[in-house]
Design a protein around this motif. Sequence first.
Motif, short mmCIF file in Angstrom:
data_model
loop_
_atom_site.label_atom_id
_atom_site.label_comp_id
_atom_site.label_asym_id
_atom_site.label_seq_id
_atom_site.Cartn_x
_atom_site.Cartn_y
_atom_site.Cartn_z
N PHE A 90 0.86 -1.18 0.00
CA PHE A 90 0.00 0.00 0.00
C PHE A 90 0.89 1.23 0.00
CE2 PHE A 90 -2.47 -3.33 2.09
CZ PHE A 90 -3.67 -3.27 1.40
N SER A 91 0.53 2.22 -0.82
CA SER A 91 1.41 3.38 -0.96
C SER A 91 0.60 4.65 -1.17
CB SER A 91 2.36 3.17 -2.15
OG SER A 91 3.16 4.32 -2.36
N ARG A 92 1.11 5.74 -0.57
CA ARG A 92 0.51 7.06 -0.80
C ARG A 92 0.93 7.62 -2.15
NH1 ARG A 92 -3.44 6.64 2.82
NH2 ARG A 92 -2.74 6.63 5.00
N GLU A 93 1.97 7.03 -2.72
CA GLU A 93 2.50 7.50 -4.01
C GLU A 93 2.52 6.32 -4.99
OE1 GLU A 93 3.38 10.55 -4.68
OE2 GLU A 93 3.53 11.46 -2.67
N ASP A 138 -2.98 1.41 8.72
CA ASP A 138 -3.03 2.88 8.84
C ASP A 138 -1.85 3.40 9.65
OD1 ASP A 138 -5.33 3.34 7.32
OD2 ASP A 138 -6.65 2.94 9.03
N LEU A 141 1.28 3.26 7.58
CA LEU A 141 1.32 4.31 6.57
C LEU A 141 1.56 5.69 7.19
CD1 LEU A 141 -1.52 3.18 4.11
CD2 LEU A 141 0.94 3.30 3.64
N ALA A 146 4.84 4.16 2.36
CA ALA A 146 4.32 2.90 1.81
C ALA A 146 4.52 1.81 2.85
CB ALA A 146 5.02 2.54 0.51
N SER A 159 -9.01 1.55 2.94
CA SER A 159 -8.48 2.83 3.41
C SER A 159 -9.56 3.91 3.38
CB SER A 159 -7.30 3.25 2.54
OG SER A 159 -6.84 4.52 2.93
N CYS A 163 -5.24 5.40 -1.58
CA CYS A 163 -3.87 4.89 -1.62
C CYS A 163 -3.77 3.86 -2.74
CB CYS A 163 -3.43 4.30 -0.28
SG CYS A 163 -4.18 2.75 0.17
N TYR A 164 -2.57 3.71 -3.24
CA TYR A 164 -2.31 2.73 -4.29
C TYR A 164 -2.14 1.35 -3.64
CZ TYR A 164 -1.41 6.75 -7.29
OH TYR A 164 -1.54 7.93 -8.01
N LYS A 165 -2.58 0.33 -4.37
CA LYS A 165 -2.48 -1.04 -3.86
C LYS A 165 -1.84 -1.91 -4.94
CE LYS A 165 -6.15 -3.74 -3.60
NZ LYS A 165 -7.42 -4.34 -3.11
#
Length: 283
Positions: A90-93, A138, A141, A146, A159, A163-165
């Motif tokens: 999982f990533s915020r970017e 959470d 992150l 990530a 989420s 967020c990217y998965k």
Amino acid sequence: MPTTVETKKLKIGRISYLNTLPFYFELFQTGDVCVTQNGYPAQINQWMQEGAIDIAPISSLEYGRHPDAYYLLPGVSIGARRHSGSVLLFSREPIERLKSQPIAVSEESYSSQILLKILLAKRFHSDHQFIPLSGTIDSMLEAAPACLAIGDKALFYRSSNFCYKYDLSEWWYEWTGLPFCFAVWAVRREACQENAAAVRSFSDQLKVSLERNLNQLPVLIEKELNLSIADEKYALVYSYLSQLSNHLNEEMQTGLKRFFELACEINAIEKVPPLEFIQEFAA
């Protein structure tokens, strides 16, 4: 007068994740000579090393690191041909913008950490600091941009923010064209030597249980998880269990050997081990 040999109880490790249910559901019958001990993958690996349990699904990397300690049970594994659904980054970017930023990683599985390290280094040509953490996704992150999560926690995570998965086995398949083997069923060599007949019997019983349960997933889900088709989670669980690859066939073995080769290249294991099965010991 014939000599009576007392059969020792086999100590069976059980990973406490949904992906093992097709093996364990109604596996044990009254009178079976075994006891079980539940834990997450890293715990199971440790208990096998210590001799606290005899047979269990261990991480593929645990076998790669200590091949002389184990024999493999033939025909069974925990893997995925494309989507695993439960080994996720999982990533915020987006991955292209993570560059060399730190990644929080679950402490529950070392194999998944090494798989991620291989993919980042070999496929995406990036190097990241890994921060081992426990806790919620959470909270992970919050500690890093990530995080790598596994098991039911990853499968059911939703989420509250975007967020990217990324599914690691999907990345692996796109890159290698091979399935990924997360865990192999193994027995400690000492236990096999001391109780070979019971080990072979359990191995046969395990394969029968797996095939029966894969052919009756609705029954398994209803009885073991108390979910009906009307429940919100039912479709997700059914799809998840249906898409996993539970057979250590030739293709899965090829994927496993490729993982070992790459793990060796990044010094995660000393050498590529042979796959040695219990029938080879019996021979």
